[in-house]
Design an enzyme around this catalytic site. Structure first.
Site, short mmCIF file in Angstrom:
data_model
loop_
_atom_site.label_atom_id
_atom_site.label_comp_id
_atom_site.label_asym_id
_atom_site.label_seq_id
_atom_site.Cartn_x
_atom_site.Cartn_y
_atom_site.Cartn_z
N ASP A 141 0.82 -1.26 0.14
CA ASP A 141 0.01 -0.09 0.15
C ASP A 141 0.84 1.42 -0.07
O ASP A 141 0.66 2.33 -0.59
CB ASP A 141 -1.05 -0.10 1.25
CG ASP A 141 -1.83 -1.05 1.36
OD1 ASP A 141 -1.52 -2.12 0.92
OD2 ASP A 141 -2.96 -0.95 1.97
N GLU A 178 -6.45 -10.93 -5.34
CA GLU A 178 -6.42 -11.92 -4.31
C GLU A 178 -7.51 -12.65 -4.52
O GLU A 178 -7.53 -13.65 -3.90
CB GLU A 178 -6.13 -11.24 -2.96
CG GLU A 178 -5.08 -10.62 -2.42
CD GLU A 178 -5.06 -9.92 -1.16
OE1 GLU A 178 -5.88 -9.92 -0.41
OE2 GLU A 178 -3.91 -9.26 -0.96
N LYS A 205 -11.04 -9.30 -6.75
CA LYS A 205 -11.18 -8.29 -5.74
C LYS A 205 -11.13 -6.90 -5.77
O LYS A 205 -11.62 -6.07 -5.18
CB LYS A 205 -10.24 -8.85 -4.64
CG LYS A 205 -10.49 -8.23 -3.26
CD LYS A 205 -9.51 -8.78 -2.25
CE LYS A 205 -9.50 -8.09 -1.10
NZ LYS A 205 -8.31 -8.57 0.00
N GLN A 206 -9.91 -6.64 -6.75
CA GLN A 206 -9.65 -5.00 -6.96
C GLN A 206 -8.94 -5.03 -8.20
O GLN A 206 -8.81 -5.99 -9.08
CB GLN A 206 -8.67 -4.80 -5.90
CG GLN A 206 -7.52 -5.63 -5.76
CD GLN A 206 -6.53 -5.61 -4.44
OE1 GLN A 206 -6.97 -6.07 -3.59
NE2 GLN A 206 -5.64 -4.70 -4.44
#
Length: 710
Positions: free
Chosen positions: A326, A455, A552-553
């Protein structure tokens, strides 16, 4: 104290008034420690909420208990310690004591002055026998003296003549969460800390990790009477790296008076906002939301070169205080462009844990270094390796951070002395971990058995994002090796691997493959998945999730955001449309990337929609878990959405910006530092203008809604 309302966050403006939610949002910190805005009377079980203090890098460890163990699994958990509520006090009026009986305390007002970095609160208090008064609390974590937390307590409108005695203690009771917490993102146990008091200094020591901390409480020797005068308490929080030196400094350090500390705080935040503020015309809610995010980014960044930026900052227990990718991919750009010294400190932390990364690579029988997916001190702590260690892209993410830092700051000395070692050791890893294989009749460099940012797709072959980032890592290593005249033999192999890096492509769909098998799987049945089943990770076994096309993203879309100029607009649009349909945004890291790429593909209404979610995510509790801490990466993502998205900022042998301002925003104004020079950028619906310092050596070239700075 005069307040600038444009920088005030008032609790009355927020969706709900749950104690834990407010504690997170109004937490104050300075990168060294953070204090949740907990009830000042909560030092025992009588009062609601989850107050506490978190010190960056102060953690406890314990062995991970596996039902079935395998070689190379992470060995220990690391969990940031929740320390006592520094704001917590004991009040006594006559025979009534707030530590022994439950007093009624009602929050009247909470205002965070983000312009000055100071929190103001007011509470209505009533004792069991009916005595009432208003308790006011002013507090802040000093930005100039990182060890200091400052509190001022005042009382007004009291209905009795007796004095109020205020005392303070860090021996506080705290409820232990029993049983299993269903959300794996939240820690579920208290740490067993040893606490000793010597006069006005409290010593904390962890049992297993052997971490030590001392908190000195100024003016704690006596009880104080609150009447017409206020009571000031100052806490000095010192992590003990060298015990003798630390104890000497903590006893001998002179503390300035309250008013001096306030003036220092104002000056420090004035400097911060001068470089970092973003002004938005056309939406007051959005304006406050982005300032709130920038404020918390400033509060959470470790600045000592020994600590980093936890996923929840220093505002809660979520993700156990761990550092992830991150930092480099979502938060570091903000600091590189506005506070390069902080960016340098965050990168220095990665350099300090390089030896642990090298040991981890050796443990996995690989060359070079493999950085931990989630960690505090550099050791891998992720017990679920498919969504942990397998995310080897973190190596390239960290290198990308060093590369961006060098490009924007021009600090070649730091890269030569520290960054280059990280770059070279990670390049060694890629050459060791990847393989030259025959793919579609051609020799290609493949990276198999990994997990990308998505993920919900684990242990795949040739994840597009991972391969793209590894290619960049290898090429940067080659250029640095040439510049420094080293690794002559290795750089030939690094270049070969980069040039032959495999990227899958589905010719039938004309879509970039997220990995070798993703587009061949069945698509998740979104129509039959109710809202209460999201996030999927809390309601479906990983085996079920992994067998479907569901993200997921942002994954492939993230790679295309970082390397936009490598793709045609048509390809970007096709990939965006396809992957948007199968992405749940179950991660708070996702929406900002989709906002940026919506901007860059001309979908301005969609870009604005995604951006609003990122800008207001914590204020609206969009993810439903703000009580566990802020979403720091999303806050960095909101800056990216504005600067990389609406302003189209990207690096291509210089800075290049394109005006993608949506119609909902009248004007966007911000500043960035490039090669040590401050640039003010103003966008409106028609133009984009850059103002340089009069002495600037930079060149600005305009072309319609585009601008290039060299």
């Amino acid at each position: 104290m005069e307040k600038n309302r444009a920088f005030i966050l008032d609790s009355k403006e927020l969706n709900h008034q749950k104690a834990e939610y407010l504690e997170t949002l109004f937490a104050v910190g300075n990168g060294h420690f953070g204090v949740r805005a907990g009830n000042p009377l909560k030092i025992n079980q009588f009062y609601s909420g989850n107050p506490g203090t978190f010190v960056n890098g102060f953690f406890e460890s314990e062995k991970i208990q596996y039902g079935e163990w395998a070689y190379g699994y992470a060995k220990e958990h690391q969990t940031i310690c929740k320390l006592p509520n520094l704001r917590g006090v004991i009040l006594q009026i006559g025979e009534e004591n707030s530590a022994d009986t439950e007093w009624q305390i009602k929050l009247l007002e909470t205002q965070l002055d983000m312009k000055q970095g100071i929190l103001f609160e007011s509470y209505a208090v009533e004792t069991p026998i009916g005595k009432t008064f208003e308790l006011k609390l002013t507090s802040f974590a000093s930005l100039t003296r990182s060890e200091l937390f400052v509190c001022r307590y005042e009382v007004e409108n009291y209905t009795f003549e007796e004095p109020i005695y205020l005392t303070q203690t860090l021996f506080q009771k705290s409820e232990v969460v029993e049983g299993i917490v269903d959300d794996p993102r939240v820690v579920s146990k208290e740490q067993d800390l040893q606490i000793e008091q010597q006069e006005n200094i409290y010593h904390f020591e962890t049992k297993n990790s052997q971490k030590k901390l001392a908190i000195r409480v100024i003016n704690s020797d006596d009880s104080f009477i609150i009447g017409k005068d206020q009571v000031d308490l100052i806490f000095q929080v010192s992590s003990i790296f060298d015990e003798k030196i630390a104890e000497q400094s903590i006893f001998q350090c002179e503390i300035a008076d309250y008013e001096t500390l306030v003036q220092e705080q104002k000056a420090a935040y004035e400097k911060f906002w001068l470089a970092s503020d973003i002004e938005i015309k056309g939406n007051n809610e959005l304006q406050k939301g982005i300032r709130f995010n920038l404020f918390h980014l400033n509060q959470g960044a470790g600045r000592d070169g020994k600590t980093n930026f936890a996923a929840k900052g220093l505002t809660g227990e979520g993700y156990e205080g761990h550092y992830f990718w991150d930092t480099e991919m979502y938060m570091l750009p903000f600091f590189i462009y506005t506070q390069p010294e902080t960016a340098k400190a965050l990168l220095t932390y990665r350099y300090t844990i390089l030896e642990q990364a090298k040991k981890r690579a050796q443990e996995l029988d690989q060359d070079g270094a493999l950085f931990a997916w989630r960690t505090i001190d550099g050791q891998e702590t992720s017990a679920y390796y498919p969504a942990g260690t397998a995310q080897v892209h973190i190596n390239a993410d960290i290198v990308y951070g060093f590369q961006l830092y060098e490009r924007i700051t021009g600090d070649k000395e730091f890269i030569q002395n520290k960054g280059s070692q990280v770059v070279f050791e990670t390049a060694k890893f890629w050459l060791s971990f990847g393989d030259f294989l025959d793919k579609e009749g051609k020799l290609a460099f493949c990276i198999n058995g990994v997990t990308g940012p998505d993920e919900y797709s684990a242990l795949v072959n040739n994840n597009f994002y991972t391969n793209k980032m590894a290619q960049n890592n290898l090429r940067y290593a080659v250029s640095l090796a040439e510049r420094l005249n080293c690794y002559k033999n290795e750089r030939k192999e690094w270049l070969k691997a980069a040039d032959l890096m495999y990227f899958g492509y589905n010719q039938e769909k004309q879509i970039t493959n997220q990995d070798d098998e993703f587009l061949e799987q069945a698509i998740w049945d979104f129509a039959k998945t109710p809202k209460e089943k999201y996030p999927l990770l809390l309601h479906y076994h990983p085996m079920i999730i992994y067998k479907y096309q569901v993200c997921k993203q942002a994954d492939t879309v993230l790679a295309e955001m970082l390397f936009t100029d490598d793709f045609t607009q048509d390809q970007l649009l096709r990939d965006y449309d396809y992957y948007e349909r199968v992405t749940t945004h179950d991660s708070s890291l996702s929406r900002s990337i989709f906002s940026i790429m919506a901007s860059r593909t001309g979908q301005l209404e969609k870009a604005y929609h995604y951006f609003m979610d990122t800008a207001l995510m914590d204020l609206t509790d969009l993810q439903g878990n703000v009580e566990d801490g802020i979403h720091a990466a999303n806050m960095g993502g909101s800056w990216l959405s504005l600067i990389y998205g609406f302003a189209g900022l990207r690096y291509d042998q210089g800075l290049h910006m394109t005006n993608y301002l949506p119609k909902e925003i009248e004007e966007l104004k911000f500043k960035i530092l490039y090669q040590g020079e401050l640039i003010e950028v103003v966008l409106n619906q028609e133009t984009i203008n850059c103002t340089l310092l009069p002495s600037s050596q930079l060149n600005v070239a305009y072309s319609g809604k585009d601008v290039r700075i060299n």
